[in-house]
Design an enzyme around this catalytic site. Structure first.
Site, PDB file in Angstrom:
ATOM      1  CG  ASP A  21       6.948  18.529  18.295  1.00 45.41           C
ATOM      2  OD1 ASP A  21       7.221  19.594  18.866  1.00 45.41           O
ATOM      3  OD2 ASP A  21       7.119  17.416  18.824  1.00 45.41           O
ATOM      4  CG  ASP A  31      10.896  16.113  19.094  1.00 42.01           C
ATOM      5  OD1 ASP A  31      10.693  16.161  20.319  1.00 42.01           O
ATOM      6  OD2 ASP A  31      11.098  15.046  18.481  1.00 42.01           O
ATOM      7  CG  HIS A  49      15.465  14.465  19.898  1.00 41.89           C
ATOM      8  ND1 HIS A  49      14.943  14.591  21.160  1.00 41.89           N
ATOM      9  CD2 HIS A  49      14.450  13.998  19.122  1.00 41.89           C
ATOM     10  CE1 HIS A  49      13.670  14.218  21.145  1.00 41.89           C
ATOM     11  NE2 HIS A  49      13.338  13.855  19.916  1.00 41.89           N
ATOM     12  CG  HIS A  82      17.467  12.032  22.381  1.00 40.04           C
ATOM     13  ND1 HIS A  82      16.165  11.582  22.429  1.00 40.04           N
ATOM     14  CD2 HIS A  82      17.643  12.808  23.476  1.00 40.04           C
ATOM     15  CE1 HIS A  82      15.583  12.070  23.511  1.00 40.04           C
ATOM     16  NE2 HIS A  82      16.452  12.825  24.156  1.00 40.04           N
ATOM     17  CG  HIS A 130      12.830  12.050  15.495  1.00 32.69           C
ATOM     18  ND1 HIS A 130      13.041  10.920  16.261  1.00 32.69           N
ATOM     19  CD2 HIS A 130      12.214  12.938  16.305  1.00 32.69           C
ATOM     20  CE1 HIS A 130      12.574  11.123  17.477  1.00 32.69           C
ATOM     21  NE2 HIS A 130      12.066  12.345  17.542  1.00 32.69           N
ATOM     22  CE  LYS A 157       7.748  18.707  22.047  1.00 30.75           C
ATOM     23  NZ  LYS A 157       8.177  17.416  21.483  1.00 30.75           N
ATOM     24  CB  CYS A 160       4.333  15.745  20.586  1.00 27.37           C
ATOM     25  SG  CYS A 160       5.952  14.947  20.740  1.00 27.37           S
TER      26      CYS A 160
END
Ligand code: VGL
Ligand code: ZN
Length: 214
Positions: A14, A52, A54, A58, A87, A112, A157
């Site tokens: 990330d 990351d 989203h 989310h 984010h 993810k 993470c």
């Protein structure tokens, strides 16, 4: 652990604009790891990135829950979930890798957190602890037995990725000089204690880069 070895993967977690200074969920000095991450990626036989990723609205965003503030928590179907500022929304600048990161050096990228109802801290399993991201299958199919984890954030993470890597049977190292933490209410110390307790080893970037047999 040496990342030049064919059975060892470097997992770069990330390193995205939103986790760097100026981003929506900025980790202090998050961009301070970019140079080391590049050096490690270019030396690794198997560098892998996570991103990351989203959808808008989310379930991990405080803004998706009426009356909820960022950095509070909520009960979702799978348990307690921390709520964050919006984010890493798909296809936005914040979700892009830091512009200084040599993303082209990676052999594989794992996205993810793209399921609306499930967050995903770990590179291996989403926060329901059941849904696989596919990384374990990918690493297994390449004969990977050991992983070194770096990136953002140490206590979220990176932490979850390290714990899952250990559960899945990988020899697992964390290189904290190439990680930065959010440190929410003691989360960094708690993460360190849990990682060590489960068998993760701390390594320096120099050791990961070395090619000695010692
Ligand atoms: C992360 C919070 C929310 C991380 C991702 O990369 O550590 N933390 N989403
Ligand atoms: Zn996230």
């Amino acid at each position: 652990m040496q990342i030049r070895n064919n059975d060892t993967a470097l997992i770069v977690i990330d390193v995205q604009n939103d986790f760097c200074p100026g981003g929506a969920l900025a980790v202090p000095d998050g961009d301070g790891i970019v140079g080391t991450a590049n050096a490690l990626m270019n030396a690794a036989s198997h560098p892998v990135l996570t991103q990351d990723w989203h959808p808008a609205g989310h379930s991990s965003f405080a803004s998706a829950h009426k009356g909820k503030e960022p950095f509070s928590t909520i009960e979702l179907s799978y348990g307690t979930q921390a709520l964050w500022p919006d984010h890493c929304v798909q296809h936005t600048h914040g979700a892009e890798f830091h512009p200084g990161l040599d993303a082209a050096a990676a052999r594989h990228t794992v996205r993810k957190g793209f399921r609306q109802e499930i967050d995903s801290y770990s590179a291996f399993f989403e926060n329901d602890r059941r849904t696989a991201t596919g990384l374990h299958d990918y690493l297994s199919s390449h004969g990977i037995k050991a992983v070194a984890c770096i990136g953002l954030a140490t206590d979220f993470c990176v932490f979850y990725s390290v714990m899952d890597a250990l559960s899945l049977g990988y020899r697992t190292a964390i290189c904290e000089e190439a990680c930065r933490a959010i440190d929410l209410e003691g989360s960094l110390e708690a993460a360190r204690t849990a990682m060590r307790g489960k068998g993760a080893v701390e390594v320096s970037a120099a050791e990961l880069l070395s090619s000695s047999t010692a």
